[in-house]
Design a protein around this motif. Structure first.
Motif, PDB file in Angstrom:
ATOM      1  N   VAL A 157       0.841  -1.208   0.000  1.00 24.17           N
ATOM      2  CA  VAL A 157       0.000   0.000   0.000  1.00 24.17           C
ATOM      3  C   VAL A 157       0.871   1.252   0.000  1.00 24.17           C
ATOM      4  N   LEU A 158       1.925   1.255   0.795  1.00 24.78           N
ATOM      5  CA  LEU A 158       2.779   2.441   0.877  1.00 24.78           C
ATOM      6  C   LEU A 158       3.469   2.736  -0.445  1.00 24.78           C
ATOM      7  N   CYS A 159       3.702   1.721  -1.275  1.00 30.53           N
ATOM      8  CA  CYS A 159       4.298   1.939  -2.598  1.00 30.53           C
ATOM      9  C   CYS A 159       3.436   2.845  -3.475  1.00 30.53           C
ATOM     10  N   ALA A 160       2.152   2.909  -3.188  1.00 30.65           N
ATOM     11  CA  ALA A 160       1.230   3.667  -4.038  1.00 30.65           C
ATOM     12  C   ALA A 160       1.155   5.148  -3.672  1.00 30.65           C
ATOM     13  N   ARG A 161       1.852   5.553  -2.629  1.00 30.70           N
ATOM     14  CA  ARG A 161       1.714   6.934  -2.144  1.00 30.70           C
ATOM     15  C   ARG A 161       1.904   7.993  -3.243  1.00 30.70           C
ATOM     16  N   PRO A 162       2.897   7.877  -4.134  1.00 29.64           N
ATOM     17  CA  PRO A 162       3.076   8.921  -5.152  1.00 29.64           C
ATOM     18  C   PRO A 162       1.914   9.039  -6.149  1.00 29.64           C
ATOM     19  N   PHE A 163       1.024   8.045  -6.169  1.00 26.43           N
ATOM     20  CA  PHE A 163      -0.023   8.007  -7.193  1.00 26.43           C
ATOM     21  C   PHE A 163      -1.412   8.363  -6.653  1.00 26.43           C
ATOM     22  N   LEU A 164      -1.506   8.635  -5.357  1.00 27.09           N
ATOM     23  CA  LEU A 164      -2.815   8.885  -4.740  1.00 27.09           C
ATOM     24  C   LEU A 164      -2.708  10.079  -3.800  1.00 27.09           C
ATOM     25  N   ASP A 165      -3.351  11.177  -4.179  1.00 21.63           N
ATOM     26  CA  ASP A 165      -3.252  12.386  -3.356  1.00 21.63           C
ATOM     27  C   ASP A 165      -4.605  12.848  -2.824  1.00 21.63           C
ATOM     28  N   GLY A 166      -5.619  12.014  -2.981  1.00 21.51           N
ATOM     29  CA  GLY A 166      -6.954  12.344  -2.487  1.00 21.51           C
ATOM     30  C   GLY A 166      -7.617  11.091  -1.957  1.00 21.51           C
ATOM     31  N   PRO A 167      -8.912  11.141  -1.688  1.00 19.54           N
ATOM     32  CA  PRO A 167      -9.614   9.951  -1.191  1.00 19.54           C
ATOM     33  C   PRO A 167      -9.578   8.806  -2.207  1.00 19.54           C
TER      34      PRO A 167
END
Length: 238
Positions: free
Chosen positions: A89-99
């Motif tokens: 899940v943490l790998c996805a941080r750069p791709f998700l900036d909202g809900p």
């Protein structure tokens, strides 16, 4: 609404059904395609999918599905796929900036559950977990399901080893970016799982619950669960 799907693990308990868990066929199509379709019917229009074990094969298969079905997919590779699911899940941080919604590639949910979670109003910081408070309905393996102790709409504790609990974790979350902050914090303390992050959020008073009611869901992670899911789908119950 975007949806993050964790599909990085090896899935060894389903190896008899196919070499790569997300692509195991269930009623004629890959398991992850079933998860994606149900999320789309619940209001999701874009997906971020974390791959790991045999990731190139999964990416190629998903690109073929996306081209046919018009699904928008972003691939993210987790090189540490053999660690707990919170690392993915943490790998996805750069791709998700909202809900966003978060779910697993092996959790088959009534589409109304996805719709219910996607409809949570924006504005409240934190993470909401879809829970099943019908703990007597033994559709899922009681020895493997993640247990939740909650009260007043919030999580108090979560984990597979809880002896005191009043709900099950259905494997779908409505997240804000605070999920990533909690993952970083819990992983710094040596806890790599999503449940570890949810316990951190509970301490921060940012872990909420939403009961799915009588809607059905199943974690398709072994042959017994696979057979149950096929029967329920064939009967139109799931």
């Amino acid at each position: 609404m975007k949806c993050l799907i964790v599909a990085a693990g090896q899935g060894s308990r389903l190896r008899g059904k196919g070499p790569l868990k997300p692509l195991v066929p269930i009623r004629g199509r890959p398991l992850i395609a079933e998860v994606i379709d149900r999320a789309r019917r619940g209001g999701v229009d874009e997906f971020v999918i974390i791959n790991g074990y045999r990731g190139d094969e999964l990416c190629a298969a998903l690109d073929g599905m996306a081209e046919c079905d018009g699904v928008r997919v972003t691939h993210v590779h987790n090189p540490a796929w053999d660690r707990a699911n919170g690392v993915s899940v943490l790998c996805a941080r750069p791709f998700l900036d909202g809900p966003f919604l978060l779910t697993m590639c092996d959790h088959v949910l009534d589409p109304d559950i996805n719709r219910l979670m996607a409809s949570i109003p924006a504005g409240r910081d934190g993470v909401t977990l879809g829970i099943d408070s019908n703990v007597e309905r033994m559709l899922n393996d009681p020895d493997d399901v993640t247990r939740v102790l909650c009260g007043d709409g919030r999580i108090e504790r979560i984990g597979k080893s809880l002896t005191e609990f009043n709900a099950f974790d259905t494997g779908i979350f409505r997240c804000t970016p605070s999920m990533f902050d909690a993952l970083e914090s819990s992983q710094a303390e040596g806890e790599d799982s999503i449940s570890g992050a949810m316990n951190t959020l509970a301490r921060w008073h940012k872990a909420y619950v939403l009961d799915i009611g009588e809607r059905l869901w199943i974690d398709v992670d072994d042959p017994v669960a696979y057979d149950k899911a096929e029967r329920l789908m064939a009967q139109g119950l799931l």
